[in-house]
Design a protein around this motif. Structure first.
Motif, PDB file in Angstrom:
ATOM      1  N   GLN A 155      13.405   9.894   6.207  1.00 26.94           N
ATOM      2  CA  GLN A 155      12.528   9.153   5.303  1.00 26.94           C
ATOM      3  C   GLN A 155      12.046   7.895   6.003  1.00 26.94           C
ATOM      4  O   GLN A 155      12.838   7.064   6.421  1.00 26.94           O
ATOM      5  CB  GLN A 155      13.295   8.786   4.028  1.00 26.94           C
ATOM      6  CG  GLN A 155      13.448   9.980   3.113  1.00 26.94           C
ATOM      7  CD  GLN A 155      14.003   9.565   1.772  1.00 26.94           C
ATOM      8  OE1 GLN A 155      15.097   9.024   1.690  1.00 26.94           O
ATOM      9  NE2 GLN A 155      13.239   9.797   0.742  1.00 26.94           N
ATOM     10  N   LEU A 156      10.759   7.769   6.136  1.00 27.58           N
ATOM     11  CA  LEU A 156      10.247   6.618   6.862  1.00 27.58           C
ATOM     12  C   LEU A 156      10.075   5.460   5.887  1.00 27.58           C
ATOM     13  O   LEU A 156       9.132   5.421   5.107  1.00 27.58           O
ATOM     14  CB  LEU A 156       8.919   6.958   7.531  1.00 27.58           C
ATOM     15  CG  LEU A 156       9.084   7.964   8.671  1.00 27.58           C
ATOM     16  CD1 LEU A 156       7.750   8.530   9.112  1.00 27.58           C
ATOM     17  CD2 LEU A 156       9.811   7.329   9.843  1.00 27.58           C
ATOM     18  N   VAL A 157      11.022   4.557   5.918  1.00 28.41           N
ATOM     19  CA  VAL A 157      10.961   3.463   4.943  1.00 28.41           C
ATOM     20  C   VAL A 157      10.561   2.150   5.605  1.00 28.41           C
ATOM     21  O   VAL A 157      10.496   1.127   4.949  1.00 28.41           O
ATOM     22  CB  VAL A 157      12.319   3.276   4.236  1.00 28.41           C
ATOM     23  CG1 VAL A 157      12.628   4.454   3.346  1.00 28.41           C
ATOM     24  CG2 VAL A 157      13.409   3.038   5.245  1.00 28.41           C
ATOM     25  N   ARG A 158      10.293   2.225   6.906  1.00 24.39           N
ATOM     26  CA  ARG A 158      10.045   0.954   7.594  1.00 24.39           C
ATOM     27  C   ARG A 158       8.798   0.234   7.066  1.00 24.39           C
ATOM     28  O   ARG A 158       8.791  -0.984   6.901  1.00 24.39           O
ATOM     29  CB  ARG A 158       9.897   1.188   9.092  1.00 24.39           C
ATOM     30  CG  ARG A 158      11.236   1.382   9.737  1.00 24.39           C
ATOM     31  CD  ARG A 158      11.098   1.525  11.206  1.00 24.39           C
ATOM     32  NE  ARG A 158      11.866   2.693  11.654  1.00 24.39           N
ATOM     33  CZ  ARG A 158      11.875   3.119  12.900  1.00 24.39           C
ATOM     34  NH1 ARG A 158      11.126   2.544  13.804  1.00 24.39           N
ATOM     35  NH2 ARG A 158      12.603   4.156  13.222  1.00 24.39           N
ATOM     36  N   GLY A 159       7.737   1.028   6.787  1.00 25.18           N
ATOM     37  CA  GLY A 159       6.510   0.430   6.248  1.00 25.18           C
ATOM     38  C   GLY A 159       6.769  -0.246   4.914  1.00 25.18           C
ATOM     39  O   GLY A 159       6.383  -1.397   4.693  1.00 25.18           O
ATOM     40  N   ASP A 160       7.527   0.475   4.059  1.00 27.67           N
ATOM     41  CA  ASP A 160       7.859  -0.100   2.749  1.00 27.67           C
ATOM     42  C   ASP A 160       8.644  -1.391   2.896  1.00 27.67           C
ATOM     43  O   ASP A 160       8.424  -2.356   2.173  1.00 27.67           O
ATOM     44  CB  ASP A 160       8.692   0.898   1.933  1.00 27.67           C
ATOM     45  CG  ASP A 160       7.875   2.130   1.574  1.00 27.67           C
ATOM     46  OD1 ASP A 160       6.629   2.019   1.591  1.00 27.67           O
ATOM     47  OD2 ASP A 160       8.484   3.182   1.286  1.00 27.67           O
ATOM     48  N   LEU A 161       9.546  -1.396   3.851  1.00 25.42           N
ATOM     49  CA  LEU A 161      10.383  -2.573   4.070  1.00 25.42           C
ATOM     50  C   LEU A 161       9.524  -3.773   4.459  1.00 25.42           C
ATOM     51  O   LEU A 161       9.634  -4.864   3.892  1.00 25.42           O
ATOM     52  CB  LEU A 161      11.411  -2.309   5.168  1.00 25.42           C
ATOM     53  CG  LEU A 161      12.591  -1.399   4.809  1.00 25.42           C
ATOM     54  CD1 LEU A 161      13.370  -1.039   6.059  1.00 25.42           C
ATOM     55  CD2 LEU A 161      13.512  -2.077   3.812  1.00 25.42           C
ATOM     56  N   ALA A 162       8.644  -3.534   5.445  1.00 23.94           N
ATOM     57  CA  ALA A 162       7.804  -4.624   5.955  1.00 23.94           C
ATOM     58  C   ALA A 162       6.934  -5.179   4.822  1.00 23.94           C
ATOM     59  O   ALA A 162       6.830  -6.396   4.622  1.00 23.94           O
ATOM     60  CB  ALA A 162       6.950  -4.114   7.096  1.00 23.94           C
ATOM     61  N   ARG A 163       6.327  -4.245   4.059  1.00 22.92           N
ATOM     62  CA  ARG A 163       5.424  -4.664   2.988  1.00 22.92           C
ATOM     63  C   ARG A 163       6.202  -5.495   1.955  1.00 22.92           C
ATOM     64  O   ARG A 163       5.758  -6.558   1.541  1.00 22.92           O
ATOM     65  CB  ARG A 163       4.810  -3.432   2.324  1.00 22.92           C
ATOM     66  CG  ARG A 163       3.446  -3.700   1.718  1.00 22.92           C
ATOM     67  CD  ARG A 163       2.771  -2.397   1.316  1.00 22.92           C
ATOM     68  NE  ARG A 163       2.548  -1.516   2.466  1.00 22.92           N
ATOM     69  CZ  ARG A 163       2.973  -0.257   2.535  1.00 22.92           C
ATOM     70  NH1 ARG A 163       3.669   0.278   1.561  1.00 22.92           N
ATOM     71  NH2 ARG A 163       2.710   0.477   3.603  1.00 22.92           N
ATOM     72  N   ALA A 164       7.378  -5.006   1.588  1.00 24.24           N
ATOM     73  CA  ALA A 164       8.162  -5.693   0.563  1.00 24.24           C
ATOM     74  C   ALA A 164       8.496  -7.117   0.985  1.00 24.24           C
ATOM     75  O   ALA A 164       8.417  -8.045   0.185  1.00 24.24           O
ATOM     76  CB  ALA A 164       9.444  -4.913   0.289  1.00 24.24           C
ATOM     77  N   VAL A 165       8.840  -7.277   2.267  1.00 24.05           N
ATOM     78  CA  VAL A 165       9.223  -8.602   2.760  1.00 24.05           C
ATOM     79  C   VAL A 165       8.037  -9.567   2.680  1.00 24.05           C
ATOM     80  O   VAL A 165       8.125 -10.669   2.141  1.00 24.05           O
ATOM     81  CB  VAL A 165       9.754  -8.524   4.209  1.00 24.05           C
ATOM     82  CG1 VAL A 165       9.920  -9.906   4.812  1.00 24.05           C
ATOM     83  CG2 VAL A 165      11.065  -7.758   4.239  1.00 24.05           C
ATOM     84  N   VAL A 166       6.905  -9.082   3.200  1.00 25.74           N
ATOM     85  CA  VAL A 166       5.738  -9.960   3.263  1.00 25.74           C
ATOM     86  C   VAL A 166       5.232 -10.280   1.856  1.00 25.74           C
ATOM     87  O   VAL A 166       4.939 -11.427   1.531  1.00 25.74           O
ATOM     88  CB  VAL A 166       4.635  -9.316   4.124  1.00 25.74           C
ATOM     89  CG1 VAL A 166       3.384 -10.192   4.136  1.00 25.74           C
ATOM     90  CG2 VAL A 166       5.150  -9.100   5.535  1.00 25.74           C
TER      91      VAL A 166
END
Lengths: 255, 329
Positions: free
Chosen positions: B277-288
């Motif tokens: 599951q590629l969650v890295r994009g979600d992670l980055a977006r959530a942080v910003v």
């Protein structure tokens, strides 16, 4: 049997590859040489005095030189035995080589007998030096060889007993000094037990005296093999080695 | 070749080895891994019949260690933690002595001694006193001693301990070359050693079995969970990691989130997610979007070292059970 011999050879190698054997042999030869010199000197002087007094009772080398010397050897042996046995198991325990012996397809008894036998052989080598001195008696006098042979048998039996005790004590510790000191203490105690019968004839005193190793040597020194003495020493050897075996077994459960 | 079942060793008041079970197939090299004091040496001592187990059973080469210790002893070569050498003996005499103890004789003995010398490269110190040898040579003599009677099983307790890096490599190569002819168990607390030499790993900690599996499977399993390391900073002022943790945990597909390091303004987080599951994009977006700065985001490689640390530091009984089950499946 083959394994016993392998272990025995290895132990003898250890004695003779290190200074232990040579040190013991040298010290023993010196001490016994001094005893011999004194005993013989006394004998010669006495002989000359008897001649001057014109007495004609024949003097006896066996009774006046060999017998006291043999009982001296039996006492001096008490001091040398701890130095022979202290390393037997303590050293292997300290260096970890005991693991090699125990994880090899050997019976405990083969290991124990091999080690005890090597100690007995070194002890016999010490006795050999006394034989060297006694040879002079045979060259210049004519003592009877049979009492002497019996004396040696007694020394070997007594040595075998104390060596078995020392072997047992050596299994109890990793520290050679402790093994040596404890063995020395026990040897000394077994010697002086005899004194209790000197002033008291109560049962306890006689029992204590019975356990004295020295008192069982007297007859051998006179050239007499008494079965009760032989039984005493053989029982002692058996018990010493038996306790060693039990102690080795418990090593595994304890360590 | 080696079957261990519920093996237990209790000392007065303490349990050194607690019901461990594993098995080793013929010709394999197995790494016995654990921190110091985990019970590795005790287990090996039970396998070599040096110590009797308190409970459970172990068999080596088809013979039970309690019932037929003699048969077991004939078939094992054992190198204890410190090589069991007699300093006053010469190398070749020592190997002959050990060979005889193991039941060799005559021409066969000479042949095996020469072979062991050759194999462990101690032929050049044949007539030297063992006490005068360097640590590396002693270790190799120890190995030669273990293989002199051509045993089916070799049990080596920390064979590379105390050696310098070059000697470590030589010893490892030597051990690797011995596999195939012999089934080998070696204990170590050094992980790269296991990765390099062993096919299978048995991990124990505080006397308990933590995992037993092939090296490859363990690595695979580690990759089953993807780990991402993120450094997050507050735009201004002090960063409170708590809200960040909660925010990250809400993202779907994210498993455990933990704080690795923290400073005044920034903190490093480790985020676990399911594999694939590629969650890295979600992670980055959530942080910003939450108003924090994202300084770093990278995938954390899970090496055997990390698996090991994880297994030995946080292993609860439940996890232990899982690990055992998985390996058996």
């Amino acid at each position: 049997m083959r394994n016993t011999w392998t272990i025995c050879r290895k132990e003898l190698g250890a004695y003779f590859a290190s200074p232990i054997a040579y040190l013991l042999l040298t010290m023993f030869a010196l001490i016994f040489g001094f005893f011999f010199w004194n005993a013989l000197g006394y004998f010669v002087i006495e002989g000359m005095q008897m001649q001057l007094r014109g007495e004609t009772i024949p003097m006896n080398l066996n009774e006046e030189v060999i017998r006291p010397l043999l009982s001296n050897v039996s006492v001096v042996g008490l001091f040398f035995i701890p130095m022979i046995t202290m390393r037997l198991f303590a050293e292997e325990k300290r260096s970890g080589t005991i693991e090699l012996l125990i994880t090899s397809p050997l019976h405990d008894l083969e290991i124990i007998l091999g080690k005890w036998l090597s100690a007995l052989i070194l002890y016999a080598c010490l006795l050999l030096f006394t034989a060297l001195n006694f040879t002079f008696l045979f060259m210049y006098g004519n003592p009877d060889w049979k009492p002497l042979a019996v004396g040696y048998l007694g020394l070997l039996l007594q040595g075998g007993f104390l060596l078995a005790l020392g072997t047992f004590i050596s299994t109890l510790t990793k520290n050679q000094i402790i093994a040596g000191a404890a063995t020395f203490g026990v040897c000394l105690m077994l010697w002086v037990l005899e004194w209790s019968s000197g002033y008291d004839s109560a049962t306890w005193a006689l029992v204590l005296a019975y356990f004295s190793v020295i008192s069982h040597f007297d007859a051998f020194g006179r050239g007499v093999i008494e079965s009760k003495d032989v039984v005493f020493y053989l029982t002692g050897i058996f018990l010493g080695l038996f306790f060693t075996a039990r102690s080795m077994e418990s090593l595994r459960w304890r360590s | 070749m080696i079957i261990v079942k519920d093996l237990t060793k209790k000392y007065a008041g303490a349990t050194a080895v607690d019901r461990i079970s594993f098995s080793v197939a013929k010709g394999q090299i197995v790494g016995f891994l654990g921190p110091n004091g985990a019970g590795k040496t005790t287990t090996m001592r039970m396998l070599t019949c040096f110590l009797p187990p308190s409970a459970g059973a172990a068999s080596v080469a088809g013979f039970d260690v309690l019932e037929q210790p003699f048969e077991v002893k004939k078939r094992i070569g054992y190198l204890p933690e410190s090589p069991p050498i007699y300093p006053e003996m010469e190398t070749v005499d020592y190997l002959r002595f050990v060979g005889k103890l193991k039941g060799l004789a005559g021409a066969e003995l000479e042949k095996r001694v020469a072979y062991a010398c050759e194999r462990c490269s101690v032929a050049d110190v044949k007539t030297k006193l063992l006490g005068k040898l360097s640590k590396g040579y002693r270790q190799r003599v120890g190995l030669a001693q273990a293989i002199v009677h051509n045993p089916e099983v070799l049990i080596l307790d920390e064979p590379t301990a105390g050696l310098d890096p070059k000697q470590i490599n030589e010893t490892r190569d030597l051990i690797k070359s011995l596999a195939g002819d012999h089934t080998i168990i070696l204990s170590t607390h050094i992980l790269p050693e296991v990765e390099q030499t062993c096919e299978q790993v048995v991990i124990i900690n505080k006397g308990k079995l933590v995992a037993t599996d092939s090296v490859r499977n363990l690595q695979e399993r580690a990759r089953g969970v993807e780990s991402v390391v993120m450094e997050i900073a507050a735009r201004s002022g002090v960063l409170d990691p708590e809200p960040v943790l909660r925010r990250l945990e809400r993202i779907s597909g994210v498993g455990r989130v933990s704080v690795r390091q923290r400073a005044e303004q920034a903190a490093v987080f480790e985020v676990e997610s399911q594999k694939g599951q590629l969650v890295r994009g979600d992670l980055a977006r959530a942080v910003v979007e939450s108003g924090w700065d994202l300084h770093e985001l990278r995938a954390a490689a899970m090496s055997l070292e990390e698996i090991f640390l994880e297994l030995t530091s946080s292993a609860t009984p439940a996890e232990t059970k899982d690990a055992t089950k998985e390996s058996q499946a």
